[in-house]
Motif scaffolding. Structure first.
Motif, PDB file in Angstrom:
ATOM      1  N   VAL A 105       0.846  -1.193   0.000  1.00 29.93           N
ATOM      2  CA  VAL A 105       0.000   0.000   0.000  1.00 29.93           C
ATOM      3  C   VAL A 105       0.881   1.244   0.000  1.00 29.93           C
ATOM      4  O   VAL A 105       1.837   1.338   0.771  1.00 29.93           O
ATOM      5  N   VAL A 106       0.539   2.178  -0.867  1.00 31.80           N
ATOM      6  CA  VAL A 106       1.244   3.458  -0.962  1.00 31.80           C
ATOM      7  C   VAL A 106       0.519   4.506  -0.126  1.00 31.80           C
ATOM      8  O   VAL A 106       1.134   5.249   0.642  1.00 31.80           O
ATOM      9  N   ARG A 107      -0.823   4.545  -0.278  1.00 29.38           N
ATOM     10  CA  ARG A 107      -1.596   5.558   0.452  1.00 29.38           C
ATOM     11  C   ARG A 107      -3.074   5.205   0.422  1.00 29.38           C
ATOM     12  O   ARG A 107      -3.543   4.472  -0.457  1.00 29.38           O
ATOM     13  N   LEU A 108      -3.796   5.736   1.389  1.00 31.17           N
ATOM     14  CA  LEU A 108      -5.253   5.660   1.410  1.00 31.17           C
ATOM     15  C   LEU A 108      -5.769   6.733   0.463  1.00 31.17           C
ATOM     16  O   LEU A 108      -5.404   7.904   0.591  1.00 31.17           O
ATOM     17  N   THR A 109      -6.602   6.339  -0.510  1.00 29.50           N
ATOM     18  CA  THR A 109      -7.133   7.325  -1.456  1.00 29.50           C
ATOM     19  C   THR A 109      -8.563   7.732  -1.136  1.00 29.50           C
ATOM     20  O   THR A 109      -9.003   8.792  -1.558  1.00 29.50           O
ATOM     21  N   GLY A 110      -9.290   6.896  -0.389  1.00 29.98           N
ATOM     22  CA  GLY A 110     -10.663   7.253  -0.060  1.00 29.98           C
ATOM     23  C   GLY A 110     -11.319   6.255   0.866  1.00 29.98           C
ATOM     24  O   GLY A 110     -10.906   5.094   0.962  1.00 29.98           O
ATOM     25  N   VAL A 111     -12.349   6.745   1.550  1.00 32.27           N
ATOM     26  CA  VAL A 111     -13.225   5.912   2.370  1.00 32.27           C
ATOM     27  C   VAL A 111     -14.642   6.200   1.886  1.00 32.27           C
ATOM     28  O   VAL A 111     -15.052   7.366   1.792  1.00 32.27           O
ATOM     29  N   TYR A 112     -15.371   5.133   1.580  1.00 32.64           N
ATOM     30  CA  TYR A 112     -16.672   5.260   0.932  1.00 32.64           C
ATOM     31  C   TYR A 112     -17.726   4.525   1.762  1.00 32.64           C
ATOM     32  O   TYR A 112     -17.525   3.380   2.155  1.00 32.64           O
ATOM     33  N   GLU A 156      -4.200   3.206  -2.923  1.00 31.71           N
ATOM     34  CA  GLU A 156      -3.299   3.085  -4.062  1.00 31.71           C
ATOM     35  C   GLU A 156      -2.197   2.142  -3.621  1.00 31.71           C
ATOM     36  O   GLU A 156      -1.643   2.287  -2.525  1.00 31.71           O
ATOM     37  N   SER A 157      -1.896   1.160  -4.444  1.00 29.70           N
ATOM     38  CA  SER A 157      -0.853   0.188  -4.143  1.00 29.70           C
ATOM     39  C   SER A 157       0.126   0.129  -5.295  1.00 29.70           C
ATOM     40  O   SER A 157      -0.180   0.531  -6.412  1.00 29.70           O
ATOM     41  N   ARG A 158       1.302  -0.397  -5.007  1.00 28.42           N
ATOM     42  CA  ARG A 158       2.300  -0.587  -6.070  1.00 28.42           C
ATOM     43  C   ARG A 158       2.733  -2.033  -6.080  1.00 28.42           C
ATOM     44  O   ARG A 158       2.721  -2.709  -5.046  1.00 28.42           O
ATOM     45  N   VAL A 159       3.124  -2.501  -7.252  1.00 26.50           N
ATOM     46  CA  VAL A 159       3.560  -3.877  -7.428  1.00 26.50           C
ATOM     47  C   VAL A 159       4.976  -4.024  -6.881  1.00 26.50           C
ATOM     48  O   VAL A 159       5.870  -3.244  -7.222  1.00 26.50           O
ATOM     49  N   VAL A 160       5.151  -5.035  -6.037  1.00 32.59           N
ATOM     50  CA  VAL A 160       6.463  -5.371  -5.492  1.00 32.59           C
ATOM     51  C   VAL A 160       7.092  -6.485  -6.323  1.00 32.59           C
ATOM     52  O   VAL A 160       8.282  -6.456  -6.612  1.00 32.59           O
ATOM     53  N   SER A 161       6.272  -7.465  -6.702  1.00 36.92           N
ATOM     54  CA  SER A 161       6.775  -8.554  -7.532  1.00 36.92           C
ATOM     55  C   SER A 161       5.616  -9.278  -8.215  1.00 36.92           C
ATOM     56  O   SER A 161       4.467  -9.172  -7.791  1.00 36.92           O
ATOM     57  N   GLY A 162       5.979 -10.011  -9.267  1.00 35.74           N
ATOM     58  CA  GLY A 162       4.997 -10.821  -9.969  1.00 35.74           C
ATOM     59  C   GLY A 162       4.535 -10.201 -11.273  1.00 35.74           C
ATOM     60  O   GLY A 162       4.839  -9.052 -11.588  1.00 35.74           O
ATOM     61  N   THR A 163       3.782 -10.997 -12.000  1.00 34.63           N
ATOM     62  CA  THR A 163       3.161 -10.599 -13.255  1.00 34.63           C
ATOM     63  C   THR A 163       1.676 -10.873 -13.127  1.00 34.63           C
ATOM     64  O   THR A 163       1.286 -11.956 -12.679  1.00 34.63           O
ATOM     65  N   PRO A 164       0.814  -9.917 -13.492  1.00 30.44           N
ATOM     66  CA  PRO A 164      -0.625 -10.171 -13.355  1.00 30.44           C
ATOM     67  C   PRO A 164      -1.070 -11.344 -14.213  1.00 30.44           C
ATOM     68  O   PRO A 164      -0.646 -11.472 -15.368  1.00 30.44           O
ATOM     69  N   HIS A 165      -1.906 -12.208 -13.626  1.00 23.07           N
ATOM     70  CA  HIS A 165      -2.429 -13.354 -14.364  1.00 23.07           C
ATOM     71  C   HIS A 165      -3.772 -13.794 -13.794  1.00 23.07           C
ATOM     72  O   HIS A 165      -4.143 -13.407 -12.683  1.00 23.07           O
ATOM     73  N   ALA A 166      -4.483 -14.594 -14.579  1.00 23.21           N
ATOM     74  CA  ALA A 166      -5.779 -15.132 -14.146  1.00 23.21           C
ATOM     75  C   ALA A 166      -5.583 -16.003 -12.910  1.00 23.21           C
ATOM     76  O   ALA A 166      -4.525 -16.614 -12.721  1.00 23.21           O
ATOM     77  N   THR A 167      -6.615 -16.032 -12.060  1.00 21.95           N
ATOM     78  CA  THR A 167      -6.586 -16.814 -10.824  1.00 21.95           C
ATOM     79  C   THR A 167      -7.930 -17.521 -10.664  1.00 21.95           C
ATOM     80  O   THR A 167      -8.793 -17.432 -11.535  1.00 21.95           O
ATOM     81  N   ASP A 168      -8.113 -18.143  -9.525  1.00 23.67           N
ATOM     82  CA  ASP A 168      -9.394 -18.792  -9.239  1.00 23.67           C
ATOM     83  C   ASP A 168     -10.538 -17.780  -9.195  1.00 23.67           C
ATOM     84  O   ASP A 168     -11.694 -18.137  -9.408  1.00 23.67           O
TER      85      ASP A 168
END
Length: 141
Positions: free
Chosen positions: A58-65, A78-90
């Motif tokens: 997590v980088v920062r809180l952007t909102g509460v709804y 807002e989050s940032r990728v630390v590792s991995g490649t996006p892919h389909a999951t369950d």
């Protein structure tokens, strides 16, 4: 009180990562319910891993709804990728980045508002959200 936590992840071109749900024809931010004993930011990180295969932070809180129709409070980070490649999951049959100006039409307006808030910066934004749900949007197509 029910709580949800979602992550907005931008790539280097400021496109946003969305997941296509397996259960209905809808694109969403990665996220979901906060489990007992779990902090919202931990839930967002766990949900991203489960839905995209990515390790993030997590980088920062952007909102509460506040969703009055369901009594749910949603935390958007807002989050940032630390590792991995996006892919389909369950949980997601497709994971892909989209330009903010060209989000799929089967993305719920509440999610679109959260994406725009995160992209705008500033905040965190505090908003009540009413109106169409993801299932409503899919049903109207």
């Amino acid at each position: 009180m029910r709580a949800g936590a979602f992550a907005v992840i931008f790539d280097h071109d400021r496109r946003v990562l969305l997941c296509h749900r397996r259960d209905i024809d809808a694109w969403n931010l990665p996220g979901g319910g906060v489990e007992d004993g779990e902090a919202p930011w931990q839930a967002a990180t766990r949900e991203v891993r489960e839905e995209t295969g990515l390790e993030t932070e997590v980088v920062r809180l952007t909102g509460v709804y506040w969703k009055a129709d369901t009594g749910e409070t949603v935390f958007n980070f807002e989050s940032r990728v630390v590792s991995g490649t996006p892919h389909a999951t369950d949980e997601s049959d497709e994971v892909r980045y989209f330009p903010i100006a060209a989000l799929p039409p089967n993305t719920a307006p509440k999610q679109v508002e959260r994406i725009h808030d995160a992209a705008r910066g500033g905040g965190p934004y505090l908003r009540a959200q009413a109106g169409l749900t993801t299932r409503d949007v899919v049903g109207r197509r």
